[in-house]
Design a protein around this motif. Structure first.
Motif, mmCIF file in Angstrom:
data_model
loop_
_atom_site.group_PDB
_atom_site.id
_atom_site.type_symbol
_atom_site.label_atom_id
_atom_site.label_comp_id
_atom_site.label_asym_id
_atom_site.label_seq_id
_atom_site.Cartn_x
_atom_site.Cartn_y
_atom_site.Cartn_z
ATOM 1 N N ALA A 179 -4.746 -6.882 7.652
ATOM 2 C CA ALA A 179 -3.284 -6.914 7.784
ATOM 3 C C ALA A 179 -2.641 -7.735 6.665
ATOM 4 C CB ALA A 179 -2.897 -7.482 9.153
ATOM 5 N N VAL A 180 -3.212 -8.910 6.404
ATOM 6 C CA VAL A 180 -2.692 -9.764 5.318
ATOM 7 C C VAL A 180 -2.734 -8.988 4.004
ATOM 8 C CG1 VAL A 180 -3.218 -11.809 3.915
ATOM 9 C CG2 VAL A 180 -3.298 -11.966 6.416
ATOM 10 N N ASN A 181 -3.853 -8.292 3.764
ATOM 11 C CA ASN A 181 -4.042 -7.600 2.493
ATOM 12 C C ASN A 181 -3.094 -6.412 2.345
ATOM 13 O OD1 ASN A 181 -6.298 -5.725 0.655
ATOM 14 N ND2 ASN A 181 -5.639 -7.749 0.041
ATOM 15 N N ILE A 182 -2.905 -5.651 3.415
ATOM 16 C CA ILE A 182 -1.978 -4.511 3.341
ATOM 17 C C ILE A 182 -0.584 -4.998 2.951
ATOM 18 C CG2 ILE A 182 -0.723 -2.811 4.753
ATOM 19 C CD1 ILE A 182 -3.380 -2.436 6.328
ATOM 20 N N LEU A 183 -0.131 -6.065 3.604
ATOM 21 C CA LEU A 183 1.211 -6.570 3.314
ATOM 22 C C LEU A 183 1.294 -7.077 1.877
ATOM 23 C CD1 LEU A 183 1.787 -8.460 6.673
ATOM 24 C CD2 LEU A 183 2.878 -6.315 5.972
ATOM 25 N N ALA A 184 0.289 -7.791 1.426
ATOM 26 C CA ALA A 184 0.320 -8.363 0.076
ATOM 27 C C ALA A 184 0.258 -7.267 -0.992
ATOM 28 C CB ALA A 184 -0.831 -9.354 -0.097
ATOM 29 N N VAL A 185 -0.604 -6.268 -0.774
ATOM 30 C CA VAL A 185 -0.712 -5.170 -1.750
ATOM 31 C C VAL A 185 0.607 -4.386 -1.773
ATOM 32 C CG1 VAL A 185 -1.900 -3.002 -2.293
ATOM 33 C CG2 VAL A 185 -3.228 -5.002 -1.596
ATOM 34 N N GLY A 186 1.187 -4.140 -0.606
ATOM 35 C CA GLY A 186 2.465 -3.420 -0.539
ATOM 36 C C GLY A 186 3.563 -4.169 -1.273
ATOM 37 N N GLU A 187 3.644 -5.471 -1.061
ATOM 38 C CA GLU A 187 4.683 -6.274 -1.726
ATOM 39 C C GLU A 187 4.495 -6.246 -3.241
ATOM 40 O OE1 GLU A 187 4.419 -10.174 -0.017
ATOM 41 O OE2 GLU A 187 5.155 -9.517 1.956
ATOM 42 N N GLY A 188 3.266 -6.449 -3.680
ATOM 43 C CA GLY A 188 3.003 -6.506 -5.123
ATOM 44 C C GLY A 188 3.302 -5.183 -5.807
ATOM 45 N N LEU A 189 2.872 -4.080 -5.181
ATOM 46 C CA LEU A 189 3.094 -2.768 -5.796
ATOM 47 C C LEU A 189 4.582 -2.413 -5.806
ATOM 48 C CD1 LEU A 189 0.066 -0.672 -4.461
ATOM 49 C CD2 LEU A 189 0.420 -1.561 -6.785
ATOM 50 N N ALA A 190 5.295 -2.747 -4.742
ATOM 51 C CA ALA A 190 6.741 -2.460 -4.710
ATOM 52 C C ALA A 190 7.440 -3.173 -5.868
ATOM 53 C CB ALA A 190 7.331 -2.888 -3.368
ATOM 54 N N ALA A 191 7.055 -4.401 -6.106
ATOM 55 C CA ALA A 191 7.674 -5.162 -7.205
ATOM 56 C C ALA A 191 7.324 -4.549 -8.555
ATOM 57 C CB ALA A 191 7.221 -6.619 -7.143
ATOM 58 N N LEU A 192 6.061 -4.128 -8.727
ATOM 59 C CA LEU A 192 5.654 -3.526 -10.005
ATOM 60 C C LEU A 192 6.398 -2.221 -10.267
ATOM 61 C CD1 LEU A 192 1.836 -4.311 -9.906
ATOM 62 C CD2 LEU A 192 3.476 -5.138 -11.619
ATOM 63 N N VAL A 193 6.539 -1.397 -9.226
ATOM 64 C CA VAL A 193 7.258 -0.126 -9.404
ATOM 65 C C VAL A 193 8.711 -0.404 -9.795
ATOM 66 C CG1 VAL A 193 8.077 1.951 -8.217
ATOM 67 C CG2 VAL A 193 5.718 1.189 -7.898
ATOM 68 N N LYS A 194 9.314 -1.376 -9.139
ATOM 69 C CA LYS A 194 10.709 -1.715 -9.488
ATOM 70 C C LYS A 194 10.818 -2.295 -10.892
ATOM 71 C CE LYS A 194 13.924 -2.829 -6.424
ATOM 72 N NZ LYS A 194 14.656 -3.574 -5.361
ATOM 73 N N ALA A 195 9.732 -2.913 -11.346
ATOM 74 C CA ALA A 195 9.730 -3.485 -12.704
ATOM 75 C C ALA A 195 9.415 -2.420 -13.759
ATOM 76 C CB ALA A 195 8.715 -4.620 -12.779
ATOM 77 N N GLY A 196 9.238 -1.156 -13.309
ATOM 78 C CA GLY A 196 9.059 -0.068 -14.265
ATOM 79 C C GLY A 196 7.625 0.373 -14.497
ATOM 80 N N VAL A 197 6.674 -0.146 -13.696
ATOM 81 C CA VAL A 197 5.269 0.266 -13.854
ATOM 82 C C VAL A 197 4.991 1.412 -12.876
ATOM 83 C CG1 VAL A 197 2.860 -0.482 -13.718
ATOM 84 C CG2 VAL A 197 4.644 -2.114 -14.416
ATOM 85 N N PRO A 198 4.545 2.583 -13.354
ATOM 86 C CA PRO A 198 4.219 3.660 -12.404
ATOM 87 C C PRO A 198 3.145 3.197 -11.409
ATOM 88 C CG PRO A 198 4.200 4.482 -14.672
ATOM 89 C CD PRO A 198 4.310 2.983 -14.751
ATOM 90 N N ALA A 199 3.270 3.644 -10.158
ATOM 91 C CA ALA A 199 2.368 3.157 -9.100
ATOM 92 C C ALA A 199 0.910 3.455 -9.432
ATOM 93 C CB ALA A 199 2.749 3.783 -7.759
ATOM 94 N N HIS A 200 0.624 4.670 -9.937
ATOM 95 C CA HIS A 200 -0.784 4.995 -10.191
ATOM 96 C C HIS A 200 -1.346 4.153 -11.348
ATOM 97 C CE1 HIS A 200 1.181 7.796 -13.049
ATOM 98 N NE2 HIS A 200 0.096 7.618 -13.767
#
Ligand code: NDP
Length: 296
Positions: A179-200
């Motif tokens: 659970a901790v990891n899902i939330l942390a990975v989700g938060e980090g990826l959301a920020a990266l996508v907003k910063a212009g990095v494609p998710a893949h």
């Protein structure tokens, strides 16, 4: 007395029971009886009308229900498990339950000559179908030895963790970390996508770097990037597991802000997404707050 009984044919219980039926004479019971009748017809098992009827003649009785509370409630009453269990039989609880209830259950069964082990599983519905689950067992070594042949029908790694309750403790900690990891990975990826990095692109690099995990390597690519979010494991159940782990930390006087927070955030996700949501849909809550989707 050689038969096995399996009670609780939910998302994970049903494929586990199907594998048991391939090796043992099996009786199945489910609250919604149609599921038991359908599985019995498919795998050549006997559908029992009550928990008592399922337990009659069974050497090993397996339960796989949402929480320990439902398992304990199955024991009592004229059609309850206790009315069907005989001395020398063994109750194996594959529910991701809580250690204290398991210890109480074991204490109630012992004077009746009935053994008890907690034996929660990890590996998901795919692992249940493939027979590759990890099984974490709490109980006496002799009871572990009696349970292991049946557990090997659906598990490829079967480990005795310690006394009754320790399987449930292990499982709760494992799932709290998930659970901790899902939330942390989700938060980090959301920020990266907003910063212009494609998710893949972000995932490719993450998975070749030190922050990678089962969540980033398998779950997010298969279920989030694709937008598939298949419903295989209820979010409510993962929140329950994080709560059991938080209780374990309190009982052992270990300060646990990370796990407490995951429990709380999963509670908020549950309130927003409802009782049927899948555990990975917690990432949707992060996406909505961020105004971005992790896809591609
Ligand atoms: P589901 O919600 O899919 O199924 C729950 C099962 O419990 C159903 O058979 C349901 O019957 C039965 N049930 C619910 N309430 C009661 C009740 N009051 N009395 C009797 N039976 C009841 O859950 P899962 O199969 O996914 O999970 C079962 C356990 O396994 C949980 O502890 C979960 O945490 C754990 N687990 C699940 C995994 C997964 O990938 N799904 C992975 C690892 C562990 P009915 O059909 O009538 O609703």
């Amino acid at each position: 007395m050689t038969g096995v009984a399996f009670l609780g044919l939910g998302a994970i219980g049903e494929p586990m029971a199907a594998r048991v039926a391939a090796r043992f004479s099996l009786a199945v019971w489910n609250r919604t009886g149609a599921r038991a009748t359908a599985l019995a017809a498919r795998v050549g098992a006997r559908a029992a009308a009550t928990p008592r009827e399922a337990a009659q003649g069974a050497a090993v009785i397996i339960t796989c229900l949402p929480t320990s509370a439902e398992v304990e409630a199955l024991l009592d009453g004229p059609d309850g498990l206790l009315a069907g269990l005989v001395p020398g039989s063994l109750l194996v609880d594959c529910t991701s339950g809580d250690p204290a209830t398991s210890r109480r259950l074991a204490g109630r069964l012992e004077p009746l000559g009935v053994g008890f082990v907690d034996a929660p599983v990890s590996g998901g519905t795919n692992g249940a179908e493939a027979g590759t689950l990890t099984v974490m067992v709490g109980g006496d070594p002799q009871l572990f030895d009696r349970a292991a042949p049946v557990l090997s029908a659906f598990g490829s790694r079967i480990v005795r963790m310690g006394p009754v309750g320790s399987g449930h403790a292990m499982k709760a900690v494992n799932n709290a970390l998930l659970a901790v990891n899902i939330l942390a990975v989700g938060e980090g990826l959301a920020a990266l996508v907003k910063a212009g990095v494609p998710a893949h692109t972000a995932l490719n690099v993450l998975n070749a770097s030190s922050g990678r995990s089962f969540v980033s390597e398998t779950l997010v690519p298969e279920r989030v990037l694709t937008g598939a979010f298949p419903r295989t494991f209820k979010l409510t159940l993962l929140q329950k597991d994080a709560g059991i782990a938080a209780g374990l930390l309190r009982d052992t006087q270990v300060s646990g802000p990370m796990i407490e927070l995951a429990f709380r955030l999963y509670g908020e996700a549950r309130a927003r997404l409802g009782e049927d949501a899948d555990y990975l849909e917690a990432i949707k809550v992060i996406e909505r707050q961020a105004g971005v989707e992790i896809r591609g």
